[in-house]
Design a protein around this motif. Sequence first.
Motif, PDB file in Angstrom:
ATOM      1  N   GLY A 137      58.472  56.993  92.759  1.00 34.11           N
ATOM      2  CA  GLY A 137      58.823  56.130  93.871  1.00 34.11           C
ATOM      3  C   GLY A 137      60.304  55.848  93.964  1.00 34.11           C
ATOM      4  O   GLY A 137      60.707  54.685  94.008  1.00 34.11           O
ATOM      5  N   GLY A 138      61.115  56.884  94.004  1.00 37.27           N
ATOM      6  CA  GLY A 138      62.545  56.692  94.186  1.00 37.27           C
ATOM      7  C   GLY A 138      63.158  55.770  93.153  1.00 37.27           C
ATOM      8  O   GLY A 138      62.997  55.971  91.944  1.00 37.27           O
ATOM      9  N   PRO A 139      63.828  54.686  93.601  1.00 38.40           N
ATOM     10  CA  PRO A 139      64.597  53.821  92.699  1.00 38.40           C
ATOM     11  C   PRO A 139      63.804  53.084  91.630  1.00 38.40           C
ATOM     12  O   PRO A 139      64.408  52.499  90.733  1.00 38.40           O
ATOM     13  N   ILE A 140      62.469  53.110  91.678  1.00 37.64           N
ATOM     14  CA  ILE A 140      61.721  52.393  90.637  1.00 37.64           C
ATOM     15  C   ILE A 140      61.955  52.997  89.254  1.00 37.64           C
ATOM     16  O   ILE A 140      61.634  52.367  88.241  1.00 37.64           O
ATOM     17  N   TYR A 141      62.532  54.208  89.220  1.00 40.24           N
ATOM     18  CA  TYR A 141      62.851  54.779  87.911  1.00 40.24           C
ATOM     19  C   TYR A 141      63.845  53.903  87.155  1.00 40.24           C
ATOM     20  O   TYR A 141      63.851  53.875  85.920  1.00 40.24           O
ATOM     21  N   LEU A 142      64.703  53.186  87.902  1.00 42.80           N
ATOM     22  CA  LEU A 142      65.687  52.305  87.261  1.00 42.80           C
ATOM     23  C   LEU A 142      64.991  51.184  86.503  1.00 42.80           C
ATOM     24  O   LEU A 142      65.410  50.802  85.406  1.00 42.80           O
ATOM     25  N   SER A 143      63.925  50.655  87.079  1.00 41.44           N
ATOM     26  CA  SER A 143      63.159  49.598  86.419  1.00 41.44           C
ATOM     27  C   SER A 143      62.447  50.142  85.190  1.00 41.44           C
ATOM     28  O   SER A 143      62.383  49.470  84.152  1.00 41.44           O
ATOM     29  N   ALA A 144      61.926  51.358  85.301  1.00 36.66           N
ATOM     30  CA  ALA A 144      61.265  51.974  84.152  1.00 36.66           C
ATOM     31  C   ALA A 144      62.264  52.218  83.033  1.00 36.66           C
ATOM     32  O   ALA A 144      61.975  51.988  81.855  1.00 36.66           O
ATOM     33  N   SER A 145      63.455  52.692  83.408  1.00 35.56           N
ATOM     34  CA  SER A 145      64.499  52.938  82.421  1.00 35.56           C
ATOM     35  C   SER A 145      64.857  51.655  81.677  1.00 35.56           C
ATOM     36  O   SER A 145      64.966  51.642  80.441  1.00 35.56           O
ATOM     37  N   ALA A 146      65.028  50.573  82.426  1.00 40.32           N
ATOM     38  CA  ALA A 146      65.382  49.292  81.805  1.00 40.32           C
ATOM     39  C   ALA A 146      64.258  48.798  80.896  1.00 40.32           C
ATOM     40  O   ALA A 146      64.512  48.273  79.799  1.00 40.32           O
ATOM     41  N   ALA A 147      63.020  48.985  81.335  1.00 44.33           N
ATOM     42  CA  ALA A 147      61.887  48.542  80.532  1.00 44.33           C
ATOM     43  C   ALA A 147      61.810  49.323  79.220  1.00 44.33           C
ATOM     44  O   ALA A 147      61.518  48.747  78.151  1.00 44.33           O
ATOM     45  N   VAL A 148      62.065  50.629  79.290  1.00 40.99           N
ATOM     46  CA  VAL A 148      62.045  51.450  78.074  1.00 40.99           C
ATOM     47  C   VAL A 148      63.137  50.986  77.118  1.00 40.99           C
ATOM     48  O   VAL A 148      62.899  50.828  75.907  1.00 40.99           O
ATOM     49  N   LYS A 149      64.335  50.761  77.639  1.00 38.27           N
ATOM     50  CA  LYS A 149      65.440  50.325  76.784  1.00 38.27           C
ATOM     51  C   LYS A 149      65.136  48.975  76.133  1.00 38.27           C
ATOM     52  O   LYS A 149      65.406  48.771  74.946  1.00 38.27           O
ATOM     53  N   ASP A 150      64.587  48.059  76.899  1.00 39.84           N
ATOM     54  CA  ASP A 150      64.255  46.745  76.363  1.00 39.84           C
ATOM     55  C   ASP A 150      63.167  46.813  75.298  1.00 39.84           C
ATOM     56  O   ASP A 150      63.133  45.991  74.380  1.00 39.84           O
ATOM     57  N   SER A 151      62.282  47.798  75.436  1.00 38.60           N
ATOM     58  CA  SER A 151      61.165  47.910  74.493  1.00 38.60           C
ATOM     59  C   SER A 151      61.597  48.421  73.126  1.00 38.60           C
ATOM     60  O   SER A 151      60.915  48.206  72.126  1.00 38.60           O
ATOM     61  N   GLY A 152      62.739  49.121  73.098  1.00 39.42           N
ATOM     62  CA  GLY A 152      63.204  49.695  71.843  1.00 39.42           C
ATOM     63  C   GLY A 152      62.415  50.925  71.430  1.00 39.42           C
ATOM     64  O   GLY A 152      62.607  51.454  70.334  1.00 39.42           O
ATOM     65  N   LYS A 153      61.551  51.413  72.320  1.00 41.66           N
ATOM     66  CA  LYS A 153      60.725  52.582  72.004  1.00 41.66           C
ATOM     67  C   LYS A 153      61.450  53.875  72.381  1.00 41.66           C
ATOM     68  O   LYS A 153      62.459  53.859  73.087  1.00 41.66           O
ATOM     69  N   LYS A 154      60.916  54.980  71.914  1.00 44.44           N
ATOM     70  CA  LYS A 154      61.512  56.287  72.189  1.00 44.44           C
ATOM     71  C   LYS A 154      60.832  56.984  73.366  1.00 44.44           C
ATOM     72  O   LYS A 154      60.925  58.201  73.515  1.00 44.44           O
ATOM     73  N   THR A 155      60.161  56.207  74.185  1.00 44.90           N
ATOM     74  CA  THR A 155      59.479  56.773  75.346  1.00 44.90           C
ATOM     75  C   THR A 155      60.475  57.491  76.257  1.00 44.90           C
ATOM     76  O   THR A 155      61.563  56.983  76.525  1.00 44.90           O
TER      77      THR A 155
END
Length: 371
Positions: free
Chosen positions: A254-272
């Motif tokens: 969904g276009g720009p929602i990747y930015l939210s996913a990126s931020a969520a991954v970084k905040d999680s500290g996971k290697k997703t």
Amino acid sequence: MTISLTKKLIGATVAAGVIVALAGCGTAPAPASSGAAKPADSNFKPCLVSDSGGFNDKSFNESAKNGMDKAGKTLGVKPLEVESKSDNDYKSNIDALIAGKCTLIIGVGFKLDAAIAAAAIANPKLNFGIIDSIADPDGDGKPDAPNIKPILFDTAQAAYLGGYAAAAWSAQAGGNKVGTFGGMQIPPVTIFMDGFVDGVKKYDEDKGGKVTSVGWDKDSQKGLFTGAFQANDVAKQTANSVLGQGVDVIFPVGGPIYLSASAAVKDSGKKTVMLGVDSDLAVADPSVADQILVSVMKRIDDAVNTTVTEAAKGTFDPTPYVGTLANNGVGLSPFHSFDSKLPKGLKDELTALQSKIVKGDIKVASPSSPK
């Protein structure tokens, strides 16, 4: 030039050793000649109107703009490109382009369906194009006017390869789980998700694997959506709901929602890691390149470029353009920095899968695939 409109017009690869991807039913889009070529009609004026995601979405709107810009440069014309700030802008933006003497108007995205159809009916001497739709508000299965060119993509085929790659990565990582979520629940979004989950299933069938996918159920056509294409708290919360299930790969569609996913991954500290959509996201947005395993691409830029250059020659063809693996309309991007980290033999497996899809030995089907 890029402009914004209100009530008035204010201004006017191939995967490295892997997979190809790009463009349409009938004649596949070809790169325009590098030499400047004046349009056959001196009054030719190509125009583009974005959906509410805007031209800086690193996705389908931006890709369409790139294609329009390329055609304009080759033809020696200055396209008018208008950015919609909200869904309420579509009609007024298109009306302003018509008033501005545009001869070809392309709408970017499914959400412009009704506005493009109405404008085409009211202006039968103008040419129109629409991406990810056939401009069929009345639901009879064909464009509502004969002067509309649908620009479509069977992205389920490329997403199938992306799902297979995601499953292979997850199996190697040991989590055996991948996930996806979308922006709006509309066909241009769910077609990616359908192909993705089927690709995961194919990996399990071929490898005797146990990789599961979360966030989307193809059979029921139900899953996780943010309800829009904005990168916001809702999108981040949705991404977190997928990450919380222990996925090794997340596929935000969904276009720009990747930015939210990126931020969520970084905040999680996971290697997703993530899969990109529409464009080669690792190139389009280098800030997330270290998170993008691969992108599922549709070459909107090439399709728009070809549509514009053909119209300039006086050979506008309203026949629907459908991008597939066979004509290089869709496919996978390179794996970039992840290339050396891939499971052994994966790229050869993807090449073989693509060949079987092109030959028809593997049928990739989605309720949202172009008919």
